[in-house]
Structure formats: structure tokens, C-alpha cells
Design an enzyme around this catalytic site. Structure first.
Site, PDB file in Angstrom:
ATOM      1  CE  LYS A   3      -4.195   1.851   2.170  1.00 45.45           C
ATOM      2  NZ  LYS A   3      -4.160   2.933   1.239  1.00 45.45           N
ATOM      3  N   GLY A  10       8.071  15.263  -1.234  1.00 46.02           N
ATOM      4  CA  GLY A  10       8.988  15.244  -2.374  1.00 46.02           C
ATOM      5  C   GLY A  10      10.212  16.095  -2.127  1.00 46.02           C
ATOM      6  CE1 TYR A  40      14.380  13.979  -8.514  1.00 44.33           C
ATOM      7  CE2 TYR A  40      13.476  13.589  -6.348  1.00 44.33           C
ATOM      8  CZ  TYR A  40      13.327  13.614  -7.714  1.00 44.33           C
ATOM      9  OH  TYR A  40      12.117  13.282  -8.260  1.00 44.33           O
TER      10      TYR A  40
HETATM   11  N1  LIG Z   1       9.338  10.784 -11.043  1.00 44.31           N
HETATM   12  C1  LIG Z   1       9.564  11.951 -11.595  1.00 44.31           C
HETATM   13  O1  LIG Z   1       9.976  12.050 -12.771  1.00 44.31           O
HETATM   14  C2  LIG Z   1       9.347  13.198 -10.791  1.00 44.31           C
HETATM   15  C3  LIG Z   1       9.427  14.438 -11.439  1.00 44.31           C
HETATM   16  C4  LIG Z   1       9.223  15.587 -10.669  1.00 44.31           C
HETATM   17  C5  LIG Z   1       8.910  15.478  -9.322  1.00 44.31           C
HETATM   18  N2  LIG Z   1       8.861  14.259  -8.716  1.00 44.31           N
HETATM   19  C6  LIG Z   1       8.590  14.133  -7.253  1.00 44.31           C
HETATM   20  O2  LIG Z   1       7.366  14.792  -6.968  1.00 44.31           O
HETATM   21  C7  LIG Z   1       7.611  15.782  -5.961  1.00 44.31           C
HETATM   22  C8  LIG Z   1       6.634  16.920  -6.082  1.00 44.31           C
HETATM   23  O3  LIG Z   1       6.767  17.595  -7.315  1.00 44.31           O
HETATM   24  P1  LIG Z   1       7.437  19.036  -7.441  1.00 44.31           P
HETATM   25  O4  LIG Z   1       8.284  19.285  -6.265  1.00 44.31           O
HETATM   26  O5  LIG Z   1       8.069  19.095  -8.766  1.00 44.31           O
HETATM   27  O6  LIG Z   1       6.167  20.028  -7.498  1.00 44.31           O
HETATM   28  P2  LIG Z   1       4.863  20.326  -6.584  1.00 44.31           P
HETATM   29  O7  LIG Z   1       4.896  19.521  -5.335  1.00 44.31           O
HETATM   30  O8  LIG Z   1       3.682  20.250  -7.473  1.00 44.31           O
HETATM   31  O9  LIG Z   1       5.054  21.865  -6.276  1.00 44.31           O
HETATM   32  C9  LIG Z   1       6.004  22.347  -5.367  1.00 44.31           C
HETATM   33  C10 LIG Z   1       5.793  23.855  -5.276  1.00 44.31           C
HETATM   34  O10 LIG Z   1       4.504  24.128  -4.720  1.00 44.31           O
HETATM   35  C11 LIG Z   1       4.638  25.014  -3.628  1.00 44.31           C
HETATM   36  N3  LIG Z   1       3.680  24.628  -2.586  1.00 44.31           N
HETATM   37  C12 LIG Z   1       3.612  23.448  -1.933  1.00 44.31           C
HETATM   38  N4  LIG Z   1       2.602  23.446  -1.064  1.00 44.31           N
HETATM   39  C13 LIG Z   1       1.999  24.657  -1.156  1.00 44.31           C
HETATM   40  C14 LIG Z   1       0.905  25.257  -0.506  1.00 44.31           C
HETATM   41  N5  LIG Z   1       0.195  24.611   0.428  1.00 44.31           N
HETATM   42  N6  LIG Z   1       0.576  26.532  -0.840  1.00 44.31           N
HETATM   43  C15 LIG Z   1       1.278  27.204  -1.787  1.00 44.31           C
HETATM   44  N7  LIG Z   1       2.335  26.700  -2.433  1.00 44.31           N
HETATM   45  C16 LIG Z   1       2.688  25.426  -2.122  1.00 44.31           C
HETATM   46  C17 LIG Z   1       6.050  24.889  -3.154  1.00 44.31           C
HETATM   47  O11 LIG Z   1       6.500  26.118  -2.619  1.00 44.31           O
HETATM   48  P3  LIG Z   1       6.802  26.292  -1.033  1.00 44.31           P
HETATM   49  O12 LIG Z   1       8.113  25.628  -0.785  1.00 44.31           O
HETATM   50  O13 LIG Z   1       6.826  27.771  -0.861  1.00 44.31           O
HETATM   51  O14 LIG Z   1       5.672  25.658  -0.277  1.00 44.31           O
HETATM   52  C18 LIG Z   1       6.816  24.538  -4.414  1.00 44.31           C
HETATM   53  O15 LIG Z   1       7.202  25.713  -5.090  1.00 44.31           O
HETATM   54  C19 LIG Z   1       9.077  16.166  -6.204  1.00 44.31           C
HETATM   55  O16 LIG Z   1       9.623  16.911  -5.146  1.00 44.31           O
HETATM   56  C20 LIG Z   1       9.682  14.815  -6.427  1.00 44.31           C
HETATM   57  O17 LIG Z   1       9.886  14.132  -5.200  1.00 44.31           O
HETATM   58  C21 LIG Z   1       9.055  13.121  -9.455  1.00 44.31           C
END
Ligand SMILES: NC(=O)c1ccc[n+]([C@@H]2O[C@H](COP(=O)([O-])OP(=O)(O)OC[C@H]3O[C@@H](n4cnc5c(N)ncnc54)[C@H](OP(=O)(O)O)[C@@H]3O)[C@@H](O)[C@H]2O)c1
Length: 281
Positions: A3, A10, A40
């Protein structure tokens, strides 16, 4: 029975020297799943935070990934050992092939062997389309447990998500907030829904994922956002609100288009110029 946690923290684009504090803050806020990757460049700091959190190993779900320069049986077998050593852990809860490039068949064989050896509890992939999953299933007789894919209101891929599920694979949303692209946080329809519930736009979007039954990986460096992103249990979106969000779909990726030649070239270039190194400079 495998699960996947509903919400993982992230760590993409968190510089190595900020990662320990970020993961510590997430664990203190109540997150019990952390998503990292070799690419990363922050696995060591993720591991330090987890080991210093005072939680027993079985209480934190840890995911890492083999990048496109680590694929192949020998390469991925070594990559798993390298990630475990960097994290300072005996096993990973989930280990993914980051993208369907290069020798991912050899890599998958290494994942199966690592699972048998107890180095990883579950194996999966990321950014694979359903046909590639089906092929893995036929070729190896074992499907991945998880396919981690870009998913947010502007890229909903509902037919693909249904096809992934139909195979018995769990889809997991990455970038559920679209990294704020398309002015997600000030979108008028999302803002109206948020105001109706006394919640933030981010909470509405994460709740929408939950109501679609999608586990997600979300990142934040803000203590308030970390808390907000876990506070989703005291409201529910109506069918009309779900339908309103469904209409925001643009039908194409916002962040990673692995079917574009330019994107494939960019991803191989990234090996020489990793974004995280730039952030850490
Ligand atoms: N497998 C893959 O190819 C792949 C690719 C990309 C990402 N990932 C994984 O997915 C995770 C998440 O994706 P991501 O980091 O790219 O993007 P995301 O989680 O969609 O967006 C992160 C952004 O959103 C903001 N945020 C988060 N919570 C918020 C809230 N409550 N209110 C306002 N703003 C908010 C953050 O800023 P603040 O810091 O100011 O909150 C940050 O700038 C990654 O960190 C990684 O672990 C995997």
C-alpha cells in the site's frame, strides 16, 4: 499487501545543504513517506534526516529512483547499493526506474533481484505509459507496483490513469500542484472552490487528487504549507466542484514531455549539468 502512502514528501530541486532541514521539518509535521532520487543529489541528507528523526525504520516509507545513466542489470544493481549506502538504510520501501530510457529491461531485472534479496520492498517505474507497463508484465511475468507520473489539474490523463489501474499498477501523482505553473495558485475557479470551503487552493488540488484515489508526492519548504498539505480530512469537494476542476485539463504535460525529442535531448544533457548542482552553487 503493498500500500502506497496517500501523501509523500517530495525532495526534487531541494539543494543538498537544505535537504536535511526540509525532511526533518516534513517528518515533524507528520509526513511518513519521503521521495528522493539519485539524480536529486540529496539522498545522503534525506537519510540523515530520517535516521535522526527518532522514528523506527518501519514508520517511514522511503522511495528512491535509478536515473537514466544508471540503467542496465549491472548498473542498476550497483545503483541500488549506492542509494542504500548514501541513505544509510538497509532497505528501500520502493525503488523506481526514473524514466523509460536506455536499458530499462536490464534495470528491471536488477529491481526484481533486489526485491528477492530484500534490498527493496517494492519495485516500480516513473513516467511509463500503460503500454510499456503491459510489456514489462508480459516480458518479466511481474508488473511494477507503482507508476509515478506527472498529474495535476492541467494534465489529468484520465484514460492513462484508468489503463494503469486496469493493469493492477498503482498510479502516483508527481507535481500535484504543477509546481505552481499556469498560475495554479491564483486560478479563479480553484480560488472560488477554496473560498467556499475556507481552504487554500493547494488544499483543494490535493483533495481533488485524494478524491480521484491518487496517492501523491508534494514538496514544500514552508512550515505552513507543510501543515496545510496534510490538513485535508475536514472537507470534501462536491461532484460539481470535481467537474469544474476536470475542465481545467489542457491535455498535455506542463513539466515533462518524454515523447518529445527535444525533451529526451535535454534529459541526457542534464546529466552533465544537473539542476540541483546549480541550485547548490
Ligand atoms: N518521477 C519523476 O519524474 C518526478 C518528477 C518531478 C517530481 N517528482 C517528485 O514529486 C515531488 C513533487 O513535485 P514538485 O516538487 O516538482 O512540485 P509540486 O509539489 O507540485 O510543487 C512544489 C511547489 O509548490 C509550492 N507549494 C507546496 N505546497 C503549497 C501550498 N500549500 N501553498 C502554496 N504553495 C505550495 C512549493 O513552494 P513552497 O516551498 O513555498 O511551499 C513549491 O514551489 C518532487 O519533489 C519529487 O519528489 C518526481
Amino acid at each position: 499487501m503493498f500500500k502506497l502512502p496517500a501523501i509523500s514528501f517530495g525532495t526534487f530541486q531541494i539543494a543538498p545543504n537544505q535537504t536535511r532541514a526540509a525532511v526533518t521539518a516534513a517528518l515533524q509535521s507528520g509526513y511518513r513517506a519521503v521521495d528522493t532520487a539519485y539524480s536529486y543529489k540529496n539522498e545522503a541528507a534525506v537519510g540523515q534526516a530520517i535516521r535522526q528523526a527518532g522514528l523506527t525504520r518501519d514508520r517511514v516509507f522511503v522511495t528512491s529512483k535509478a536515473y537514466i545513466n544508471q540503467l542496465g542489470f549491472r548498473e542498476t544493481s550497483a545503483a541500488i547499493d549506492q542509494s542504500l549506502a548514501a541513505l544509510g538504510l538497509d532497505y528501500l520501501d520502493l525503488y523506481l526506474i526514473h524514466m523509460p530510457f536506455g536499458d530499462y529491461y536490464g534495470a528491471y531485472r536488477a529491481l526484481l533481484a533486489a526485491k528477492k534479496a530484500g534490498k527493496v520492498r517494492a519495485i516500480g517505474v516513473a513516467n511509463f505509459d500503460p503500454a510499456r507497463l503491459a510489456d514489462l508484465g508480459h516480458h518479466f511475468g511481474e508488473l511494477p507496483a507503482v507508476d509515478q507520473v506527472e498529474h495535476h489539474p492541467f494534465y489529468q490523463r484520465s484514460a492513462e490513469i484508468a489503463a494503469i489501474r486496469k493493469l493492477g499498477v498503482t498510479p502516483q501523482a508527481w507535481a500535484p500542484l504543477a509546481e505552481g505553473r499556469h498560475q495554479l495558485f491564483t486560478n479563479s475557479q480553484l480560488t472560488a472552490i477554496a473560498q467556499a470551503h475556507g481552504k487554500t487552493v493547494a488544499q483543494v488540488v490535493l483533495k481533488w487528487h485524494q478524491q480521484l484515489g491518487l496517492p501523491l508526492v508534494v514538496k514544500s519548504l514552508s512550515p505552513n504549507h507543510l501543515k496545510d498539505n496534510l490538513a485535508l480530512d475536514d472537507f470534501r469537494l462536491t461532484a460539481l466542484e470535481m467537474a469544474t476542476i476536470a475542465k481545467l485539463d489542457l491535455g498535455r504535460p506542463s513539466l515533462l514531455d518524454i515523447n518529445s525529442v527535444a525533451e529526451v535531448d535535454r534529459l541526457y544533457d542534464y546529466l552533465d549539468h544537473p539542476v540541483v548542482t546549480t541550485l547548490a552553487d
